[in-house]
Design a protein around this motif. Structure first.
Motif, short mmCIF file in Angstrom:
data_model
loop_
_atom_site.label_atom_id
_atom_site.label_comp_id
_atom_site.label_asym_id
_atom_site.label_seq_id
_atom_site.Cartn_x
_atom_site.Cartn_y
_atom_site.Cartn_z
N GLY A 1 0.81 -1.20 0.00
CA GLY A 1 0.00 0.00 0.00
C GLY A 1 0.85 1.26 0.00
O GLY A 1 2.05 1.23 -0.30
N ASP A 2 0.23 2.36 0.37
CA ASP A 2 0.93 3.64 0.37
C ASP A 2 2.07 3.69 1.37
O ASP A 2 2.99 4.50 1.23
CB ASP A 2 -0.05 4.77 0.66
N ASP A 3 2.02 2.83 2.39
CA ASP A 3 3.12 2.81 3.37
C ASP A 3 4.45 2.48 2.69
O ASP A 3 5.49 3.05 3.04
CB ASP A 3 2.83 1.78 4.47
N VAL A 4 4.42 1.58 1.73
CA VAL A 4 5.64 1.22 1.03
C VAL A 4 6.11 2.38 0.15
O VAL A 4 7.31 2.66 0.06
CB VAL A 4 5.43 -0.05 0.19
N LEU B 1 11.05 8.25 1.74
CA LEU B 1 11.83 8.61 2.92
C LEU B 1 13.21 7.96 2.90
O LEU B 1 14.18 8.54 3.39
CB LEU B 1 11.08 8.21 4.19
N GLY B 2 13.32 6.78 2.32
CA GLY B 2 14.64 6.17 2.19
C GLY B 2 15.57 7.01 1.33
O GLY B 2 16.76 7.15 1.62
N GLY B 3 15.02 7.59 0.26
CA GLY B 3 15.82 8.49 -0.57
C GLY B 3 16.23 9.74 0.18
O GLY B 3 17.37 10.22 0.05
N VAL B 4 15.31 10.32 0.96
CA VAL B 4 15.64 11.51 1.75
C VAL B 4 16.78 11.21 2.73
O VAL B 4 17.73 11.98 2.88
CB VAL B 4 14.40 12.01 2.51
N ALA B 5 16.67 10.07 3.41
CA ALA B 5 17.69 9.71 4.39
C ALA B 5 19.05 9.49 3.73
O ALA B 5 20.08 9.97 4.23
CB ALA B 5 17.26 8.44 5.13
N ALA B 6 19.06 8.80 2.61
CA ALA B 6 20.33 8.49 1.93
C ALA B 6 21.02 9.77 1.48
O ALA B 6 22.22 9.98 1.74
CB ALA B 6 20.07 7.57 0.75
N GLY B 7 20.30 10.63 0.78
CA GLY B 7 20.91 11.86 0.31
C GLY B 7 21.34 12.77 1.44
O GLY B 7 22.37 13.46 1.35
N ALA C 1 7.02 3.27 8.63
CA ALA C 1 6.13 2.95 7.51
C ALA C 1 6.33 1.52 7.03
O ALA C 1 5.36 0.83 6.69
CB ALA C 1 6.37 3.94 6.36
N LEU C 2 7.58 1.06 6.99
CA LEU C 2 7.86 -0.31 6.56
C LEU C 2 7.28 -1.32 7.53
O LEU C 2 6.65 -2.31 7.12
CB LEU C 2 9.36 -0.51 6.42
N VAL C 3 7.48 -1.08 8.82
CA VAL C 3 6.95 -2.00 9.83
C VAL C 3 5.42 -2.01 9.80
O VAL C 3 4.79 -3.06 9.96
CB VAL C 3 7.48 -1.62 11.23
N LYS C 4 4.82 -0.84 9.56
CA LYS C 4 3.36 -0.77 9.46
C LYS C 4 2.85 -1.62 8.32
O LYS C 4 1.83 -2.30 8.43
CB LYS C 4 2.92 0.68 9.30
N ASP C 5 3.58 -1.60 7.19
CA ASP C 5 3.16 -2.43 6.07
C ASP C 5 3.36 -3.91 6.37
O ASP C 5 2.55 -4.74 5.95
CB ASP C 5 3.95 -2.04 4.82
N LEU C 6 4.43 -4.24 7.09
CA LEU C 6 4.67 -5.65 7.43
C LEU C 6 3.63 -6.18 8.40
O LEU C 6 3.38 -7.39 8.43
CB LEU C 6 6.07 -5.81 8.03
N GLY C 7 3.05 -5.29 9.21
CA GLY C 7 2.01 -5.71 10.13
C GLY C 7 2.49 -5.91 11.55
O GLY C 7 1.83 -5.49 12.50
N ARG C 8 3.64 -6.54 11.73
CA ARG C 8 4.19 -6.78 13.06
C ARG C 8 5.67 -6.41 13.06
O ARG C 8 6.40 -6.78 12.12
CB ARG C 8 4.03 -8.24 13.48
N PHE D 1 5.65 3.77 -8.42
CA PHE D 1 4.96 2.76 -7.62
C PHE D 1 3.55 2.51 -8.16
O PHE D 1 3.14 1.36 -8.35
CB PHE D 1 4.89 3.24 -6.17
N GLU D 2 2.82 3.57 -8.44
CA GLU D 2 1.46 3.44 -8.95
C GLU D 2 1.43 2.81 -10.33
O GLU D 2 0.55 2.00 -10.65
CB GLU D 2 0.80 4.82 -8.99
N ALA D 3 2.39 3.16 -11.19
CA ALA D 3 2.44 2.59 -12.53
C ALA D 3 2.64 1.08 -12.47
O ALA D 3 2.03 0.33 -13.25
CB ALA D 3 3.56 3.24 -13.34
N GLY D 4 3.48 0.61 -11.57
CA GLY D 4 3.69 -0.83 -11.45
C GLY D 4 2.43 -1.55 -11.01
O GLY D 4 2.08 -2.61 -11.56
N LEU D 5 1.73 -1.01 -10.02
CA LEU D 5 0.50 -1.65 -9.56
C LEU D 5 -0.55 -1.69 -10.68
O LEU D 5 -1.26 -2.69 -10.84
CB LEU D 5 -0.06 -0.90 -8.35
N ALA D 6 -0.63 -0.61 -11.46
CA ALA D 6 -1.60 -0.58 -12.56
C ALA D 6 -1.24 -1.60 -13.64
O ALA D 6 -2.12 -2.25 -14.22
CB ALA D 6 -1.65 0.82 -13.16
#
Length: 363
Positions: free
Chosen positions: A62-65, A71-77, A111-118, A325-330
Motif C-alpha cells: 500500500g501507500d506505506d511502502v 523517505l529512504g531516498g531523503v535519508a540516503a541523500g 512505515a515499513l513496519v506498518k506495512d509488514l504488520g508486526r 509505484f502506482e504505474a507498477g500496480l496498474a
C-alpha cells in the motif's frame, strides 16, 4: 448433393439477401474481387485471463511502502550532505542533514513496519543474509545505515542541548566516533537509495521488471533531489552550496534517467508511466524538478527562492517514487501488459534467429 453422411447434421443456412440491381434507391454491392475490402473474420484480440483474474498477482503493498521509498531516498541523500558539511566545515548543514537523515530513516522504518504488520517481521529478516534476496540485503543496508546515522545525529542533539543528555562517560566516546559514524552512513547511502529500485525490479510486475536496469539510477537521482531540497529549506543559504550542486546534478540525472528508462523499455510496458494517476504524477514530477533545479541554480542564494526551490525538489522526488509505484500496480492489473511484451520478446528472439530453445517469455 450430399458429400458426407455428416452433412445432414449441419444447421440450415440463412436465406441470402437478393442482389441489388442498381435501381434508384438501392445500394450497389461493392466490388471485393481484389480482396482489398474483405470483411475481417477474426475479431480484435482481447487480453483476458483465466476467470478474469490478472496474469500477475499485484504486489500486496500500500501507500506505506511508497512512503518508505521516498523517505529512504531523503535519508540516503541527507547522509551524503551531512558528510559534505562535515568535510567542508559547514556545521549548520552538517547538523541539519544528520538530523534529517535520522528522522527520515526512522519514519521510513515505521512505515515499513506498518506495512509488514508486526515489528518482529523486520527482525526476522535479519536472521539470515541472502545475497539473492533484495529484501534481505536491503534490511541489512537499512540497519547498517541507521547505526551510523543514529550515532552522528545523537552527537548533534547532545551538542544542541548543551551536553545535557544523560550520557555520562559515553559522551567522549560518542563525540570521538561521530565523524567515522557519519562516514559509515554516507557509505551506505548509495545502496540505501538504490536497493528499493532493485526490490521493485526483481518482482514480476510488468512495468517494474521492464525498468529494472535503469530504475536504480532514477531512484538515486530522486534521492539527490529530495535531500538537496530538504537542506535548502532548513539551512541558511551561506552553507547550502553543496546542496545546490547536488540539486542540479539530481535534476539532470533524474530527467535523463527517466527518458533513457522509458526508451529502453518495451513500449507496451512503459504505457502505465504515461497514463492515469501515475502519468499525471510523473509529468508533474518532471516539471517540478526542472523548476526546482533552475531555482537552485539561478536563485539559490536568495533565502525565499532557495526555500521555494527546495519544496519543489522535495515534491518532485515524492511524485517520482509514488508515480513509479502506482504505474507498477496498474500494470499488474491489466493482462495486456504481461502478455503483449512476452509476445514482443518472443518475436525479437525469432527475428534474431533464436529458435532452438523453449524460452518464450524472456529475452
Amino acid at each position: 448433393m450430399t458429400l458426407s453422411e455428416f452433412d445432414s447434421f449441419r444447421p440450415a443456412e440463412p436465406a441470402r439477401r437478393p442482389r441489388q440491381d442498381g435501381k434508384p434507391g438501392t445500394r450497389r454491392r461493392r466490388d471485393n474481387s481484389d480482396g482489398s475490402r474483405e470483411i475481417p473474420m477474426v475479431p480484435e484480440p482481447e487480453f483476458t485471463s483465466y476467470y478474469g483474474r490478472p496474469v500477475v498477482k499485484p504486489a500486496p503493498w500500500g501507500d506505506d511502502v511508497a512512503i518508505y521509498l521516498f523517505l529512504g531516498g531523503v535519508a540516503a541523500g541527507s547522509a551524503l550532505l551531512g558528510l559534505g558539511g562535515q568535510l567542508t566545515g559547514r556545521p549548520t548543514l552538517r547538523r541539519n542533514a544528520r538530523l534529517g537523515a535520522l528522522a527520515a530513516a526512522g519514519a521510513g522504518a515505521v512505515a515499513l513496519v506498518k506495512d509488514l504488520g508486526r515489528p518482529e517481521r523486520f527482525l526476522h529478516m535479519l536472521r539470515t543474509f541472502k545475497v539473492t534476496s533484495p529484501m534481505s540485503v536491503g534490511s541489512w543496508i537499512l540497519s547498517a545505515f541507521s547505526v551510523g546515522a543514529g550515532v552522528s545525529a545523537v552527537a548533534e542533539i547532545d551538542r544542541m542541548s548543551g551536553a545535557r543528555l544523560p550520557l555520562g562517560p559515553l559522551r567522549k566516546v560518542l563525540h570521538a566516533v561521530e565523524g567515522p559514524a557519519g562516514v559509515e552512513a554516507a557509505l551506505f547511502a548509495g545502496p540505501l537509495a538504490a536497493y528499493t529500485a532493485v526490490l521493485l525490479g526483481d518482482t514480476a510486475t510488468p512495468t517494474w521488471n521492464a525498468a529494472h536496469e535503469e530504475l536504480p539510477f532514477v531512484f538515486v537521482s530522486s534521492a539527490c533531489l529530495a535531500s538537496a531540497g530538504l537542506a535548502m529549506v532548513t539551512t541558511p543559504v551561506r552553507e547550502t552550496g553543496p546542496a545546490r550542486n547536488l540539486a542540479v546534478l539530481g535534476v539532470v540525472g533524474d530527467v535523463l534517467a527517466m527518458k533513457v528508462m522509458e526508451r529502453r523499455m518495451d513500449p507496451v510496458a512503459a504505457e502505465p508511466l504515461h497514463q492515469g494517476k501515475a502519468g499525471t504524477m510523473l509529468k508533474w514530477s518532471e516539471r517540478l524538478a526542472v523548476a526546482g533545479g533552475l531555482g537552485a541554480l539561478l536563485g539559490g542564494r536568495n533565502r525565499v527562492a532557495a526555500a521555494a526551490s527546495g519544496v519543489a525538489l522535495l515534491a518532485a522526488s515524492a511524485l517520482t517514487r509514488f508515480g513509479v509505484f502506482e504505474a507498477g500496480l496498474a500494470s499488474a492489473k491489466n493482462p495486456r501488459y504481461t502478455i503483449e511484451p512476452q509476445k514482443n520478446r518472443l518475436a525479437a528472439r525469432r527475428a534474431a534467429g533464436v529458435t532452438g530453445d523453449a524460452i518464450t517469455t524472456s529475452s
